[in-house]
Write a protein that holds these residues in place. Structure first.
Motif, PDB file in Angstrom:
ATOM      1  N   LYS A  86       0.850  -1.210   0.000  1.00 19.20           N
ATOM      2  CA  LYS A  86       0.000   0.000   0.000  1.00 19.20           C
ATOM      3  C   LYS A  86       0.876   1.249   0.000  1.00 19.20           C
ATOM      4  CE  LYS A  86      -4.666  -0.356   0.505  1.00 19.20           C
ATOM      5  NZ  LYS A  86      -5.219  -0.295  -0.853  1.00 19.20           N
ATOM      6  N   ARG A  90       1.241   4.084  -2.906  1.00 15.88           N
ATOM      7  CA  ARG A  90       1.007   5.518  -2.677  1.00 15.88           C
ATOM      8  C   ARG A  90       2.154   6.357  -3.223  1.00 15.88           C
ATOM      9  NH1 ARG A  90      -2.153   4.642   2.040  1.00 15.88           N
ATOM     10  NH2 ARG A  90      -0.302   4.025   3.143  1.00 15.88           N
ATOM     11  N   LYS A  94       1.954   9.081  -6.148  1.00 18.29           N
ATOM     12  CA  LYS A  94       2.409  10.451  -5.883  1.00 18.29           C
ATOM     13  C   LYS A  94       3.418  10.893  -6.953  1.00 18.29           C
ATOM     14  CE  LYS A  94       2.789  10.990  -1.450  1.00 18.29           C
ATOM     15  NZ  LYS A  94       3.489  10.787  -0.187  1.00 18.29           N
ATOM     16  N   LEU A 129      -8.775   1.680  -5.660  1.00 16.87           N
ATOM     17  CA  LEU A 129      -8.801   3.003  -5.030  1.00 16.87           C
ATOM     18  C   LEU A 129     -10.225   3.462  -4.740  1.00 16.87           C
ATOM     19  CD1 LEU A 129      -6.161   5.121  -7.013  1.00 16.87           C
ATOM     20  CD2 LEU A 129      -5.850   3.870  -4.871  1.00 16.87           C
ATOM     21  N   THR A 130     -10.380   4.174  -3.635  1.00 15.01           N
ATOM     22  CA  THR A 130     -11.676   4.774  -3.324  1.00 15.01           C
ATOM     23  C   THR A 130     -11.825   6.043  -4.165  1.00 15.01           C
ATOM     24  OG1 THR A 130     -10.746   6.215  -1.641  1.00 15.01           O
ATOM     25  CG2 THR A 130     -11.464   4.033  -0.903  1.00 15.01           C
ATOM     26  N   GLN A 132     -12.239   8.996  -3.063  1.00 10.13           N
ATOM     27  CA  GLN A 132     -11.399  10.024  -2.436  1.00 10.13           C
ATOM     28  C   GLN A 132      -9.943   9.882  -2.884  1.00 10.13           C
ATOM     29  OE1 GLN A 132     -13.632   8.180  -0.844  1.00 10.13           O
ATOM     30  NE2 GLN A 132     -15.071   9.664   0.019  1.00 10.13           N
ATOM     31  N   GLU A 133      -9.450   8.654  -2.934  1.00 13.68           N
ATOM     32  CA  GLU A 133      -8.062   8.441  -3.354  1.00 13.68           C
ATOM     33  C   GLU A 133      -7.879   8.841  -4.813  1.00 13.68           C
ATOM     34  OE1 GLU A 133      -6.360   4.736  -0.758  1.00 13.68           O
ATOM     35  OE2 GLU A 133      -8.070   4.302  -2.060  1.00 13.68           O
ATOM     36  N   LYS A 134      -8.854   8.507  -5.644  1.00 16.41           N
ATOM     37  CA  LYS A 134      -8.763   8.877  -7.060  1.00 16.41           C
ATOM     38  C   LYS A 134      -8.731  10.400  -7.205  1.00 16.41           C
ATOM     39  CE  LYS A 134     -11.162   4.795  -8.741  1.00 16.41           C
ATOM     40  NZ  LYS A 134     -12.512   4.317  -9.001  1.00 16.41           N
ATOM     41  N   LYS A 136      -7.551  12.430  -4.944  1.00 17.39           N
ATOM     42  CA  LYS A 136      -6.266  12.881  -4.409  1.00 17.39           C
ATOM     43  C   LYS A 136      -5.191  12.819  -5.497  1.00 17.39           C
ATOM     44  CE  LYS A 136      -3.024  11.878  -0.715  1.00 17.39           C
ATOM     45  NZ  LYS A 136      -2.622  10.878   0.271  1.00 17.39           N
ATOM     46  N   TYR A 137      -5.269  11.809  -6.357  1.00 14.84           N
ATOM     47  CA  TYR A 137      -4.308  11.651  -7.451  1.00 14.84           C
ATOM     48  C   TYR A 137      -4.989  12.005  -8.763  1.00 14.84           C
ATOM     49  CZ  TYR A 137      -2.058   9.015  -3.732  1.00 14.84           C
ATOM     50  OH  TYR A 137      -1.510   8.634  -2.525  1.00 14.84           O
TER      51      TYR A 137
END
Length: 172
Positions: A86, A90, A94, A129-130, A132-134, A136-137
């Motif tokens: 994980k 990340r 990033k 990915l959730t 929210q994660e999508k 974020k990126y």
């Protein structure tokens, strides 16, 4: 590795029928050729398939583009291969997110082998990915969504859904 190479063969319009194996505990792909020794390694075999299909533009056109494509292919093999933790996933997202900030594709403004293999390598990460994660990126999500809709790339892989929230835009 072998599955990705079969996807790449189809994408390139090659007849297929190549025999792929894997070697070692890192499961490095091997292509058995009819004449002489086999080819070893995802990048080597992928570049060979691209040349076989006469689609060298996928390897970049200028010296600089070629180097950038090579760089991302190496990143793909050294960082993304296997099953990144994980934490590693990340870091990868990033890195890519920063790189794609002002670019359409990994090598700038042209679609290359780096985009194809990075897409295949990241697919299992992006699927999990959730929303929210999508978000974020965002740059990775934009790029990934673009690549998955590129003709012939996705094939049987599941479509990763990116929800665009239009509630707050003034696009009326």
């Amino acid at each position: 590795g072998a599955e990705e190479l079969e996807l790449l063969e189809r994408l390139l319009g090659l007849p297929g029928g190549n025999k792929y194996g894997v070697q070692g505990e890192r499961k490095v792909p091997v292509l058995q050729t009819n004449n002489g020794p086999g080819l070893t390694g995802l990048m080597t075999i992928a570049a060979h398939l691209v040349r076989q299909a006469r689609k060298e533009q996928l390897l970049g056109s200028s010296a600089e583009e070629k180097a950038v494509v090579q760089q991302w292919l190496e990143y793909r093999v050294t960082r993304v291969n296997g099953d990144p933790s994980k934490e590693d996933a990340r870091t990868i997202l990033k890195d890519l997110n920063m790189h794609l900030e002002d670019k359409v594709y990994l090598a700038g403004n042209i679609f290359t082998l780096a985009d194809i293999l990075m897409y295949y390598g990241l697919h299992h990460i992006m699927v999990d990915l959730t929303v929210q994660e999508k978000e974020k990126y965002l740059n990775v999500s934009r790029w990934f969504n673009h690549i998955q809709h590129y003709p012939g790339v996705r094939q049987h892989l599941s479509d990763v859904v990116f929800i665009k929230n239009r509630l707050y835009t003034n696009a009326h």
